[in-house]
Design an enzyme around this catalytic site. Structure first.
Site, PDB file in Angstrom:
ATOM      1  N   ILE A   1      53.966  34.808  37.296  1.00 21.16           N
ATOM      2  CA  ILE A   1      54.536  35.394  36.071  1.00 21.16           C
ATOM      3  C   ILE A   1      54.583  36.923  36.190  1.00 21.16           C
ATOM      4  O   ILE A   1      55.541  37.569  35.756  1.00 21.16           O
ATOM      5  CB  ILE A   1      53.752  34.931  34.821  1.00 21.16           C
ATOM      6  CG1 ILE A   1      53.686  33.394  34.808  1.00 21.16           C
ATOM      7  CG2 ILE A   1      54.398  35.454  33.540  1.00 21.16           C
ATOM      8  CD1 ILE A   1      52.755  32.796  33.787  1.00 21.16           C
TER       9      ILE A   1
ATOM     10  N   LEU B   1      45.937  40.327  46.135  1.00 23.34           N
ATOM     11  CA  LEU B   1      46.623  39.356  46.997  1.00 23.34           C
ATOM     12  C   LEU B   1      45.761  38.134  47.319  1.00 23.34           C
ATOM     13  O   LEU B   1      45.999  37.445  48.313  1.00 23.34           O
ATOM     14  CB  LEU B   1      47.146  40.014  48.286  1.00 23.34           C
ATOM     15  CG  LEU B   1      48.164  41.150  48.082  1.00 23.34           C
ATOM     16  CD1 LEU B   1      48.635  41.703  49.426  1.00 23.34           C
ATOM     17  CD2 LEU B   1      49.377  40.681  47.265  1.00 23.34           C
TER      18      LEU B   1
ATOM     19  N   THR C   1      45.663  35.451  45.406  1.00 17.39           N
ATOM     20  CA  THR C   1      46.595  34.341  45.178  1.00 17.39           C
ATOM     21  C   THR C   1      48.045  34.832  45.091  1.00 17.39           C
ATOM     22  O   THR C   1      48.962  34.032  45.132  1.00 17.39           O
ATOM     23  CB  THR C   1      46.247  33.570  43.874  1.00 17.39           C
ATOM     24  OG1 THR C   1      46.224  34.502  42.796  1.00 17.39           O
ATOM     25  CG2 THR C   1      44.894  32.890  43.970  1.00 17.39           C
ATOM     26  N   GLY C   2      48.231  36.118  44.989  1.00 19.28           N
ATOM     27  CA  GLY C   2      49.587  36.684  44.895  1.00 19.28           C
ATOM     28  C   GLY C   2      50.205  36.878  46.270  1.00 19.28           C
ATOM     29  O   GLY C   2      49.556  36.669  47.303  1.00 19.28           O
TER      30      GLY C   2
ATOM     31  N   ALA D   1      44.227  37.092  36.997  1.00 15.09           N
ATOM     32  CA  ALA D   1      43.172  36.136  36.634  1.00 15.09           C
ATOM     33  C   ALA D   1      43.359  34.872  37.453  1.00 15.09           C
ATOM     34  O   ALA D   1      44.451  34.603  37.939  1.00 15.09           O
ATOM     35  CB  ALA D   1      43.261  35.799  35.149  1.00 15.09           C
TER      36      ALA D   1
ATOM     37  N   SER E   1      43.691  30.802  37.490  1.00 17.22           N
ATOM     38  CA  SER E   1      44.305  29.977  36.440  1.00 17.22           C
ATOM     39  C   SER E   1      44.355  28.479  36.753  1.00 17.22           C
ATOM     40  O   SER E   1      45.156  27.767  36.163  1.00 17.22           O
ATOM     41  CB  SER E   1      45.716  30.496  36.157  1.00 17.22           C
ATOM     42  OG  SER E   1      46.502  30.371  37.323  1.00 17.22           O
TER      43      SER E   1
ATOM     44  N   TYR F   1      38.591  27.382  32.272  1.00 17.29           N
ATOM     45  CA  TYR F   1      39.691  28.367  32.354  1.00 17.29           C
ATOM     46  C   TYR F   1      40.064  28.843  30.935  1.00 17.29           C
ATOM     47  O   TYR F   1      40.118  30.044  30.658  1.00 17.29           O
ATOM     48  CB  TYR F   1      40.900  27.724  33.057  1.00 17.29           C
ATOM     49  CG  TYR F   1      42.176  28.483  32.863  1.00 17.29           C
ATOM     50  CD1 TYR F   1      42.330  29.759  33.365  1.00 17.29           C
ATOM     51  CD2 TYR F   1      43.244  27.921  32.147  1.00 17.29           C
ATOM     52  CE1 TYR F   1      43.503  30.469  33.176  1.00 17.29           C
ATOM     53  CE2 TYR F   1      44.419  28.620  31.957  1.00 17.29           C
ATOM     54  CZ  TYR F   1      44.547  29.897  32.466  1.00 17.29           C
ATOM     55  OH  TYR F   1      45.702  30.599  32.272  1.00 17.29           O
TER      56      TYR F   1
ATOM     57  N   ASN G   1      53.692  25.948  29.040  1.00 12.28           N
ATOM     58  CA  ASN G   1      53.840  25.638  30.466  1.00 12.28           C
ATOM     59  C   ASN G   1      54.911  26.490  31.147  1.00 12.28           C
ATOM     60  O   ASN G   1      56.108  26.192  31.040  1.00 12.28           O
ATOM     61  CB  ASN G   1      54.124  24.147  30.641  1.00 12.28           C
ATOM     62  CG  ASN G   1      52.875  23.328  30.370  1.00 12.28           C
ATOM     63  OD1 ASN G   1      52.351  23.347  29.264  1.00 12.28           O
ATOM     64  ND2 ASN G   1      52.384  22.637  31.378  1.00 12.28           N
TER      65      ASN G   1
ATOM     66  N   GLY H   1      40.579  16.014  31.198  1.00 18.73           N
ATOM     67  CA  GLY H   1      40.787  17.246  30.406  1.00 18.73           C
ATOM     68  C   GLY H   1      42.216  17.496  29.960  1.00 18.73           C
ATOM     69  O   GLY H   1      42.481  18.532  29.358  1.00 18.73           O
TER      70      GLY H   1
END
Ligand code: UFG
Length: 329
Positions: free
Chosen positions: A12, A33, A35-36, A75, A77, A141, A170, A284
């Site tokens: 996002i 970086l 997860t980016g 963050a 997620s 989370y 979502n 969950g």
């Protein structure tokens, strides 16, 4: 003056950076970086690799760049991972944000827009969900995001900061240019997993439970295009720039689609039969999550452009089909 985007190499975040630059803003991106993807960062953004926990690093950015607003995406997620490794989530989402707030206060930066989530609500009592509804997260989370909101609230009160918290439903789809899109590793989200089937990377899609109290028994979600989410961040920052008070907004289309409906739409978009198989429920998962985004509409003037699922999936398919391994060639 520039806008600092933390986590601007993520899904996002990268879409928001594209939108900011396309609308003529000066943008600084910080991402560790973890997860980016470096390739997802718009070439016109000034990129710094570094971590939220590093106070000296953050201070150096605020001192070097003229920052007048912050958008914070940095963050973890993954709902499932947050349940098996909660402290990783507390450390990054809360401890990291605490350091960011300390640095902002010390450097006199007083405006921030940040990512929150529908997971703050837990199992809703009714849909569509309003911002005033009770928040009882069913996973760690969501709990860390709710705690972040509270950290912002008290810090804002004490130090004269103003914030906007955006509770996404979502996130889905990809940039219209086809240059960037969703690339999680491991992937756990429904639409990219479905599209792995026509891409020849997966034989079938598993449907997690068909005994929910919904029309066809599968979970219902409110899918919102990532470009519409990006636009909401820009509007939220403008709202703060015009003196708006700290607030929380839901971001969704207000329409729910079941897992089976999403698969059926993907079949239509891709022309592939996409075999599906019923599996056990995923722990969950609430039965239905649908947003009321009336508040974002009336206060921020936000109106999603991508309001039909077929177009949302078509943009995702364009990205995944041309980038089957995400940003890895
Ligand atoms: N699902 C399947 N099969 C799969 C993957 C998912 O049936 O292979 C189902 C899930 O059970 C769920 C729906 O598809 O019912 C959507 O699942 P996603 O994992 O795509 O998204 P979630 O609704 O679980 O999670 C999203 C965000 C989270 C956020 C949450 C808020 O990804 O970050 O919404 O509720 F916390």
């Amino acid at each position: 003056m520039a806008i600092l985007v933390l986590g601007g190499a993520g899904y996002i975040g990268s879409h928001t950076v594209y939108q900011l630059i396309d609308s003529g803003r000066d943008v600084v991106v910080v991402d560790n970086l973890a997860t980016g993807h470096r390739e997802a960062v718009h070439p016109k953004a000034r990129f710094y690799q570094g971590d939220l926990h590093d106070r000296a690093f953050l201070d150096s950015i605020f001192q070097k760049e003229k920052i007048d607003g912050v958008i914070h995406f940095a963050a973890y997620s993954l709902v499932g991972e947050s349940m098996t490794n909660p402290l990783k989530y507390y450390d990054n989402n809360l401890c990291g944000t605490k350091v960011l707030l300390e640095s902002m206060v010390a450097n006199g930066v007083d405006r921030i827009v940040f990512s929150s989530t529908a997971a703050t609500y837990g199992e809703p009592k009714h849909v569509p969900i309003l911002e005033t509804d009770v928040t009882v997260p069913t996973n760690c989370y969501g709990e860390t995001k709710l705690s972040m909101e509270k950290m912002f609230k008290w810090t804002a009160q004490a130090h004269g900061l103003r914030y906007v918290s955006l509770r996404y439903f979502n996130a889905s789809g990809a940039h219209a240019s086809g240059a960037i899109g969703e690339a999680h590793c491991p992937e756990s989200h429904l639409i990219p997993l479905i599209l792995q089937v026509p891409n020849g990377q997966r034989e079938k899609i598993m449907i997690f439970g068909d005994d929910y109290p919904t029309t066809d028994g599968t979970c219902v979600r409110d899918y919102i295009h990532v470009t519409d989410l990006a636009q909401a961040h820009i509007l939220a920052l403008e709202y703060l720039n015009h003196g708006g008070q700290s607030d929380i907004f839901n971001l969704g289309n207000g329409v729910g689609f079941s897992v089976k409906e999403v698969i059926e739409t993907a079949r239509k978009v891709t022309g592939h039969p996409i075999p599906a198989e019923i599996a056990a429920r995923r722990v969950g998962d609430p039965a239905q999550l649908i947003a009321s985004s009336e508040k974002a509409n009336s206060i921020l003037g936000w109106k999603p452009e991508y309001n039909d699922l077929e177009t949302i999936i078509a943009t995702a398919w364009r990205w995944h089909h041309t980038h089957p391994n995400g940003f890895q060639v």
